[in-house]
Each structure stands twice: as structure tokens, then as C-alpha cells.
Motif scaffolding. Structure first.
Motif, PDB file in Angstrom:
ATOM      1  N   UNK A   1     -38.898  71.886 -89.507  1.00  7.46           N
ATOM      2  CA  UNK A   1     -37.534  72.282 -89.883  1.00  7.46           C
ATOM      3  C   UNK A   1     -36.946  73.222 -88.843  1.00  7.46           C
ATOM      4  N   UNK A   2     -37.754  74.152 -88.369  1.00  6.43           N
ATOM      5  CA  UNK A   2     -37.310  75.088 -87.339  1.00  6.43           C
ATOM      6  C   UNK A   2     -36.902  74.335 -86.066  1.00  6.43           C
ATOM      7  N   UNK A   3     -37.693  73.339 -85.693  1.00  8.99           N
ATOM      8  CA  UNK A   3     -37.388  72.544 -84.491  1.00  8.99           C
ATOM      9  C   UNK A   3     -36.089  71.763 -84.662  1.00  8.99           C
ATOM     10  N   UNK A   4     -35.896  71.187 -85.837  1.00  9.61           N
ATOM     11  CA  UNK A   4     -34.674  70.411 -86.086  1.00  9.61           C
ATOM     12  C   UNK A   4     -33.434  71.310 -86.067  1.00  9.61           C
ATOM     13  N   UNK A   5     -33.537  72.466 -86.691  1.00 11.51           N
ATOM     14  CA  UNK A   5     -32.393  73.384 -86.711  1.00 11.51           C
ATOM     15  C   UNK A   5     -32.050  73.856 -85.300  1.00 11.51           C
ATOM     16  N   UNK A   6     -33.062  74.121 -84.502  1.00  6.61           N
ATOM     17  CA  UNK A   6     -32.823  74.543 -83.129  1.00  6.61           C
ATOM     18  C   UNK A   6     -32.159  73.431 -82.327  1.00  6.61           C
ATOM     19  N   UNK A   7     -32.591  72.196 -82.548  1.00  4.52           N
ATOM     20  CA  UNK A   7     -31.991  71.056 -81.840  1.00  4.52           C
ATOM     21  C   UNK A   7     -30.521  70.891 -82.215  1.00  4.52           C
ATOM     22  N   UNK A   8     -30.193  71.131 -83.474  1.00  6.87           N
ATOM     23  CA  UNK A   8     -28.797  71.029 -83.899  1.00  6.87           C
ATOM     24  C   UNK A   8     -27.937  72.077 -83.217  1.00  6.87           C
ATOM     25  N   UNK A   9     -28.509  73.261 -83.002  1.00 12.60           N
ATOM     26  CA  UNK A   9     -27.749  74.326 -82.347  1.00 12.60           C
ATOM     27  C   UNK A   9     -27.624  74.095 -80.842  1.00 12.60           C
ATOM     28  N   UNK A  10     -28.720  73.741 -80.198  1.00 14.99           N
ATOM     29  CA  UNK A  10     -28.757  73.707 -78.731  1.00 14.99           C
ATOM     30  C   UNK A  10     -28.541  72.322 -78.150  1.00 14.99           C
ATOM     31  N   UNK A  11     -28.594  71.258 -78.981  1.00 17.82           N
ATOM     32  CA  UNK A  11     -28.376  69.915 -78.465  1.00 17.82           C
ATOM     33  C   UNK A  11     -29.632  69.296 -77.881  1.00 17.82           C
ATOM     34  N   UNK A  12     -29.455  68.119 -77.289  1.00 14.70           N
ATOM     35  CA  UNK A  12     -30.561  67.352 -76.722  1.00 14.70           C
ATOM     36  C   UNK A  12     -30.597  67.587 -75.220  1.00 14.70           C
ATOM     37  N   UNK A  13     -31.670  68.197 -74.754  1.00 11.76           N
ATOM     38  CA  UNK A  13     -31.739  68.649 -73.365  1.00 11.76           C
ATOM     39  C   UNK A  13     -31.396  67.537 -72.379  1.00 11.76           C
ATOM     40  N   UNK A  14     -31.906  66.331 -72.603  1.00 16.59           N
ATOM     41  CA  UNK A  14     -31.772  65.281 -71.596  1.00 16.59           C
ATOM     42  C   UNK A  14     -30.384  64.663 -71.541  1.00 16.59           C
ATOM     43  N   UNK A  15     -29.444  65.142 -72.358  1.00 17.08           N
ATOM     44  CA  UNK A  15     -28.085  64.624 -72.291  1.00 17.08           C
ATOM     45  C   UNK A  15     -27.059  65.710 -71.978  1.00 17.08           C
ATOM     46  N   UNK A  16     -27.504  66.942 -71.713  1.00 14.72           N
ATOM     47  CA  UNK A  16     -26.585  68.049 -71.501  1.00 14.72           C
ATOM     48  C   UNK A  16     -26.381  68.314 -70.015  1.00 14.72           C
ATOM     49  N   UNK A  17     -25.128  68.552 -69.612  1.00 19.51           N
ATOM     50  CA  UNK A  17     -24.850  68.873 -68.215  1.00 19.51           C
ATOM     51  C   UNK A  17     -25.286  70.288 -67.870  1.00 19.51           C
ATOM     52  N   UNK A  18     -25.317  71.172 -68.872  1.00 20.58           N
ATOM     53  CA  UNK A  18     -25.795  72.538 -68.666  1.00 20.58           C
ATOM     54  C   UNK A  18     -26.852  72.832 -69.740  1.00 20.58           C
ATOM     55  N   UNK A  19     -28.024  72.238 -69.582  1.00 15.10           N
ATOM     56  CA  UNK A  19     -29.014  72.317 -70.663  1.00 15.10           C
ATOM     57  C   UNK A  19     -29.695  73.672 -70.746  1.00 15.10           C
TER      58      UNK A  19
END
Length: 808
Positions: A178-196
Motif C-alpha cells: 500500500x505504501x508503494x502504491x501511494x508513493x507511485x500515485x504521488x510521484x508518478x512512473x519513473x520511466x515516463x517522466x521527463x524530470x523523474x
């Protein structure tokens, strides 16, 4: 002294100065990088803290204590600006004042050096109790190691903490997930971000640490192939980022990517992002597999006692296997290979397996995918019909296609089937309108296209074109031109016949044609429609191209498609289809105005002044409202209207300007159709807009001065400097006018400045088409001489240069 210290030959005395100098020398050593430098920095820090601890113990008299490193420092992985996570363990018998003095002698030297410190003072019992209440504290203690002092204190605590972790796995692991999922919702998916964010985003360093914790539970383990290398790449990138910025940051900002790439010995920022994306994909995929296995094990544990009771103790049976396709079955919620499946004798099995899993909406078994990768028989070229059909079945399955495709890609099966995929794999797209990397965008386009297959006569060609439309982005030059050649090769390899290969080549070559033409060209100019008809060639191809255009735009991002854009494309498609069927209206036939436009135009001619109307848009996804302005033909209309809109803080989302001659009426009216939205607050009243427009046209309202005052009062914030505006002459798209295309950062008053610059050169704007995409504007203007003729080529080129200079 711990074994980590043996990894460095640097020395540091107990004073902060000696440690600081040694630390600086270590970070400046070009030969030290990656795990070696992180370990050496941890060892150097151990040596310094050990000396501090020894001195402090002697001065305070505290004996039963130990200094413990946890988290990243506990793993001996210190990046240049990493926090120091420390716990001072004690047996609870020391005098509190002496213990406080011991802690002060450890923490203050760290703070004096400006190092970030996360610290606590606890007994082993207190530390264990805190871990039981705080998941993050528990995770940190899983990597605890002794830096100085009595190692026995930590040994007992580590044993207890690990035992607690394993005994409480059924409760702790779902909490961690759950902690990992919540963090992903906040920070996004690293491999698709221009400023990850290299640490917090999904697929980042925190996810890699979570996988270590899962392994420590003995409940499940992550796929190990490539995981340690991926984690190292992310750590190396973070190290370089710390050294470039001099700050403890994990966000890989655009302005720092080239420097980080150079420090890592990579060609450029794109090469850096691609390496980071590939690493993040490995971590994210390992997480998907691991958490699915955790869920399966926990469900099995929960069900086993009940099952034993029902079956009289015979509960450990093999799960039932339901057939999905030849050689493919469902078992325990996954698609797996049948017991009799022979990958070495069945070259289509991999595609059949993937298609069956996607159609059933099932995840694929990691073991099965790896078996296919290791034992699978290569497909002959061209592919047999069954293989092509299974690929199209996979692409047409909708959302489940994504997870199945990525599982195959993670094990190298996709590039084995389609070698050209390698160039687009994990390739970044630096246009902020794009949500995905190139490879993921192609799959997302296929997902969107699968919902549109009922609209076309050849859904197979639509799905294949969706998969291949951006395949040329890994090559130099125009990706559509390069992509056509690659698409033809791939289509022939997959087994399409020559006619279908030609159609797929056309679709890839012109996949941007409809959206670009509809939003940037004058559809009432016969040359515009004829150009598109000549490029497309047939009604069937046009039908597929229409669906591909929508799927591509919807898969790009929310800014790339709207009801308005869809209506423009549909209008263009209808006109082109009429030409291809031979039912187009006679060239030069005037556009039939709407009733509302005719009413406004009549009123404008009657009063001799501008008339306007604000109309709410009906579409669910509409942004802004429609503004229609009718003005008796006169110079300066475009800059005047655009300037008034800018003064009233109205953002122009789209605009269209054209002359209208009404039957049985004397005079000509300019009709401007705008889609506008308020920057903030409510829309202004139409009467106020009309009043200011009248003043702007008669010269009593100095629009340029008012805009300049506002710009001075609210200067633009500093940020990434955008590229300069570019103005080009677009040849051979109109026989009635010269076409100029302006590409520039979207800014207040941009269209006003364009209109003023054109008016000053004595040219007439026949029609204008504005398209705003993200932070960029693409404005297409059809201009003529005052006599209504196209400009001379040399004059057009000169005008483009002057316009670019005026906008710079």
C-alpha cells in the motif's frame, strides 16, 4: 571497525576538518565511481564516526552502547549528499545525562559539517517496539549494521527484528505494498517522466529497497536477472546528480540532465533518460511479479486451513488448470504453459500464449515467459498466417495488452519477434504533451485503436498501423518518412501481402496529416482538401487514417485531443471523402454561413461596427467558450481583436478568421471564430469586449501600450528558456494565398503581435488558424496582397523573416 572500512585507503582524523578534507578528495577522484565510491564513502564515514564514538565513550563513561547505521548507510551505500541514518543503542542502564552527552558528541560534529542526519537514541527493546509501530523504522532496521561500540547489542536486535518481520509478513507486506502504491500515485512512473524522481517514483530506489524487504520475509523473492544492475544504474545517476547540483536532490531536472549524462560518460540527456528508464522498467516489472506472488502466497495461506477442513486434510492439491488456447492454460489466476506445450517445436506458441492471456485479462506467468524466451523456436519469415493473427489478437485485446506486452518485452521476446522495436524501446519524448515513452505510446495507441475497430473495414491494418506509426522515431530525420520504410519492412516480415504493405506504409507516412491539416490549414481552400486526398489515395485508407489519428492523439496525452479537434478532423475527413468519391462541391464555392454568423454579419454591415456573441460549448471536455465576432472588412481587425482578448485575460485556445460575402448584400464582412478561456475568474461581459474592440479599431485604445504595462507589472518567471519563434512559408498547400506557419511559445498577446507585424507589411490576412498545444502555439495564416493574390515567393520569404524577428 567494520569490514566496510577496508574498501577505502583514505584516512580521516576524528576532527571534522580531517574528515571533510578526506571526503572532498574522495568525491573528486575521477577513478572512483559507482559502488566503489559509495562503499569507500561509507567506510570513510565509519572511520570518522568510530573515532568520535571512542572519544565520546571515554569522556562520558558510557560503556554498553553501540552506534548503528540503518537504511542506505546501513547498506554501505552513501551517495555524495546522502543522509546519515544513525541509531545510538544502549542497554538502558547508563545515566541519562551521560547518555545525552554521548549523543551530543556524536550528532553535533555531523551537523557542524552541514550533513543531513536522521538520528535516535534507543534501547534494543525500544527499537523493536518502534519497528512494530512504524513500518519505515522496521524497514530501516532490516539493513542495520554496527559502526562502533558493542556489536552484541545490535546482534540480538537484528535477530529479533528479522524474526518479527518474517512472523508478521502477512500483515506487514500488504502495508508495504500500500505504501508503494501511494508513493507511485504521488510521484508518478519513473520511466515516463521527463524530470523523474529517482528515489520516490514507481520503479525507483525505494521500490528496489521494498523488494529487498520482501525477500527478507522469505515469503517471495523478486526476479533477480538484471535487478542489481538496474539498481546500480539508478544509484549511479543519483550520485552524479548530487555532484552536479551540490544538493541532496533526487529529482533529475531538465537543466541538469546534460551535465549528469556527461559525468556518467553518456552521449547526452536522451541517452541518460533511456538508461534510467530501462533501469526503472526492470525494477517496476520485478515489483509487479513480486507483489503478485506475495498476493498468491497470502491467499493460499488464508485458504489452506479451510480447504483442509473441507477435504479431510487433503488440501495441498495442484490448482485446477482451465484451457485458454492450444498449449496455454489458466492456473491460479495466471496464464501458464500447458504441461504438454513444446516451445521448441511450436514457433507460434509465444504469440498464442500472449494473445490468450490478454484476451482473458490474465497476467502471464514469469516462469512461462522465461521458458518461451529460453526454448522458443524462431518464427519463419514471412510469418505464417496464424502468427500474424495472434499478434493482431494481442493488439486488439484492449487494456490487458499493456501488461502482457511488457512482460514479453522484459524477457526480450518483443525485440526477438520485431527487431526494429529496439530503437524505440524506452526512448524518451521531450515534448511535454507526450505522456509516454515511444514504445509505451505505441502500445497505448493500439489499446485506443482496439476500441475503434468497429469503425473501419480493415481493423487488422488499423491495429498494425497503431503499433508502427512512430517506429521511425529511433532514426534521424522526419520520423514519418523513416517510419514508412521500417513499417513496410515489418509488415512484409509479419506476412501482409504487397497491397496491405503499401497501405500500412501510407498510414505511417501520413499519420499526422489529418490532425495537422485540420488544425492548421484552411479547409475551405480546395487545394488543402485535394492535397490530403492525393496523399491518402482511397476512401478505405482514409477511414483507417481517421481512426488512427484519434487513437494516436488520445494515447499522446490529454492536451492532444478534444471534442473540438475531433470535429475539425471529422470535417476534413468528410471533405476528403467527398473528393475521393467524386461528390465534392465545385471548387471556389463559398462556404455557407450558419444562421448565427449570418445574423451577426448582417448586424455588422447595418451598424458599421463590430458585433460579437459569446456561446457556451456543449462538449463534455470543452475548454472555454466560443466567441464569434463579425466586423465590416477593414485593416487591423486581427490585431485589434486579439489584443482586446489579451487585455481581458482571455487565453485563445483556437481561432479561425475568414471573409464572408453575404448573398444580396453589399460589402464584405470578416467573421472571426474564437475558442477562449479565462486565465482565472469569470469571463468578461460581451458588452465590455465590444466597447473595447470599437475603441481598439478607432485608435482610442492603445492596445500595445496597455499590454506592455501589464507585462512590466507581472514579469515572466524565470525558468527554462524556450527556443526562439520560427516562421516558415508552407509551399503548395493553397492556390489562393501564401501560407505562413508560426511556431512560438504560447504567450500573452502573441496573436496580437503577429497581426500587427503583418499589418505593418501591408499584407492581408485571409484566414487564420490557431492551435495551442501545451506551452506552444502553432498559428497558420493565409495571407495575400491587398488585391487578394498570393505573395511572390521572395516576398513571402522576406515576410517570414521579418515576422520571426518581430516575435523574437
Amino acid at each position: 571497525m567494520t569490514s566496510v572500512e577496508e574498501n577505502t585507503d583514505h584516512t580521516a582524523d576524528s576532527g571534522p576538518g580531517g574528515y571533510a578534507e578526506a571526503r572532498l578528495r574522495l568525491l573528486q577522484e575521477e577513478s572512483r565511481s559507482g559502488p566503489s565510491r559509495r562503499s569507500a564513502l561509507a567506510g570513510l564515514t565509519d572511520t570518522w564516526l568510530n573515532a568520535l564514538f571512542t572519544t565520546a565513550v571515554r569522556e562520558t563513561g558510557v560503556r554498553a552502547a553501540t552506534l548503528v547505521a540503518v537504511g542506505g548507510y546501513g547498506r554501505a551505500e552513501l551517495s555524495p549528499r546522502s543522509d546519515l541514518d544513525l541509531v545510538l543503542l544502549h542497554d538502558g542502564k547508563a545515566d541519562p545525562r551521560a547518555l545525552g552527552a554521548l549523543a551530543d558528541r556524536l550528532w553535533y560534529p555531523v551537523w557542524d559539517l552541514g550533513l543531513a542526519l536522521d538520528h535516535s537514541v534507543r534501547t534494543p527493546g525500544e527499537a523493536r517496539k518502534t519497528a512494530a509501530e512504524d513500518l519505515k523504522a522496521h524497514l530501516g532496521l532490516l539493513d542495520a549494521r554496527t559502526v562502533a561500540g558493542d556489536a552484541g547489542l545490535l546482534a540480538g536486535l537484528r535477530t529479533a527484528v528479522l524474526a518479527d518481520w518474517r512472523n508478521q509478513a502477512a500483515r506487514r507486506l500488504p502495508e508495504l505494498h500500500t505504501l508503494c502504491r501511494e508513493r507511485a500515485e504521488r510521484a508518478g512512473e519513473l520511466r515516463f517522466l521527463l524530470e523523474p524522481d529517482l528515489k520516490e517514483a514507481r520503479g525507483g530506489l525505494r521500490d528496489a529497497t521494498a523488494l529487498r524487504a520482501v525477500a527478507a520475509s522469505w515469503l517471495a523473492d523478486a526476479p533477480r536477472e538484471g535487478l542489481s544492475q538496474a539498481r546500480r544504474r539508478l544509484l549511479d545517476a543519483r550520485d552524479a546528480l548530487h555532484l552536479v547540483t551540490g544538493r541532496a536532490t533526487d529529482r533529475l531536472s531538465l537543466q541538469e540532465q546534460d551535465q549528469v549524462a556527461a559525468r556518467l560518460g553518456l552521449l547526452d540527456a536522451d541517452a541518460l533518460l533511456r538508461e534510467v528508464y530501462e533501469a526503472a522498467r526492470v525494477v517496476a516489472y520485478a515489483g509487479d511479479v513480486t507483489w503478485r506472488e506475495v498476493g498468491r502466497v497470502l491467499r493460499a495461506r488464508a485458504a489452506r486451513p479451510r480447504l483442509r477442513g473441507l477435504l479431510g486434510g487433503r488440501g495441498d492439491r495442484v490448482p485446477p488448470r482451465a484451457p485458454l488456447a492450444e498449449g496455454v492454460v489458466e492456473s491460479d489466476g495466471e496464464a501458464v504453459l500447458a504441461l504438454a506445450a513444446r516451445p521448441d517445436r511450436d514457433p507460434v506458441l509465444a504469440l498464442r500464449f500472449a494473445a490468450a492471456a490478454a484476451q482473458a485479462g490474465l497476467p502471464v506467468s514469469l516462469h512461462a515467459v522465461r521458458r518461451l524466451a529460453a526454448q522458443g523456436k524462431p518464427l519463419p519469415v514471412p510469418w505464417p498466417a496464424e502468427a500474424r493473427e495472434q499478434l493482431l489478437t494481442l493488439l486488439g485485446a484492449g487494456e490487458p495488452t499493456v501488461a502482457v506486452w511488457e512482460a514479453l518485452e522484459a524477457e526480450g521476446l518483443i525485440t526477438r519477434l520485431l527487431p526494429d522495436w529496439e530503437r524505440v524501446r524506452c526512448r524518451p519524448q521531450r515534448n511535454p504533451v507526450h505522456t509516454w515513452t515511444v514504445d509505451r505510446h505505441l502500445i497505448e495507441t493500439a489499446v485506443r485503436a482496439s476500441a475503434l475497430t468497429r469503425r473501419v473495414g480493415r481493423p487488422d491494418l488499423l491495429l498494425m498501423a497503431a503499433l508502427l506509426h512512430d517506429i521511425g522515431k529511433g532514426w534521424p530525420g522526419d520520423h514519418s518518412v523513416a517510419g514508412e520504410t521500417i513499417a513496410r519492412d515489418v509488415a512484409a516480415r509479419v506476412g501482409f501481402d504487397a497491397r496491405d504493405v503499401a497501405v500500412l506504409g501510407t498510414l505511417v507516412r501520413h499519420h499526422l496529416l489529418l490532425i495537422d491539416t485540420a488544425t492548421r490549414r484552411d479547409l475551405d481552400d480546395p487545394a488543402t482538401v485535394r492535397t490530403v486526398a492525393d496523399a491518402v489515395g482511397s476512401v478505405g485508407t482514409l477511414e483507417i487514417l481517421h481512426a488512427l489519428t484519434e487513437a494516436d492523439a488520445r494515447a499522446t496525452g490529454p492536451a492532444a485531443w478534444s471534442a473540438w479537434r475531433g470535429s475539425l478532423v471529422a470535417d476534413l475527413v468528410a471533405r476528403v471523402a467527398a473528393v475521393l468519391r467524386g461528390t465534392a462541391p465545385v471548387a471556389g464555392e463559398p462556404e455557407i454561413p450558419t444562421t448565427e454568423q449570418e445574423r451577426l454579419a448582417v448586424e455588422a454591415l447595418r451598424t458599421g461596427e463590430p458585433v460579437l456573441a459569446l456561446q457556451a460549448r456543449q462538449e463534455d471536455d470543452a475548454v472555454g467558450v466560443d466567441l464569434v465576432v463579425a466586423v465590416p472588412d477593414q485593416p487591423g481587425v486581427l490585431p485589434a481583436v486579439a489584443g482586446v482578448l489579451a487585455l481581458h485575460r482571455l487565453t485563445v485556445r483556437a481561432a479561425d478568421l475568414r471573409s464572408m460575402e453575404l448573398p444580396d448584400r453589399l460589402g464584405e464582412v470578416l467573421v472571426l471564430r474564437w475558442r477562449v478561456a479565462a486565465e482565472y475568474g469569470a469571463l468578461p461581459e460581451a458588452a465590455r469586449l465590444r466597447t473595447d474592440l470599437v475603441r481598439a479599431l478607432d485608435g482610442s485604445l492603445d492596445v500595445p501600450a496597455r499590454l506592455a504595462d501589464r507585462e512590466a507589472a507581472y514579469p515572466r518567471r524565470r525558468g527554462v528558456v524556450p527556443p526562439p519563434p520560427r516562421v516558415t512559408v508552407v509551399p503548395e498547400v493553397s492556390s489562393l494565398a501564401t501560407v505562413l506557419e508560426v511556431r512560438a511559445p504560447d504567450a500573452v498577446g502573441l496573436l496580437h503581435r503577429i497581426g500587427r507585424a503583418l499589418e505593418s507589411r501591408g499584407v492581408r490576412v485571409r484566414s487564420a488558424h490557431v492551435s495551442t498545444l501545451g506551452a506552444n502555439a502553432v498559428d497558420t495564416l493565409y495571407v495575400t496582397t491587398p488585391e487578394g493574390k498570393p505573395l511572390d515567393p521572395a516576398e513571402a520569404t522576406a515576410l517570414a523573416g521579418r515576422l520571426a524577428a518581430a516575435l523574437a
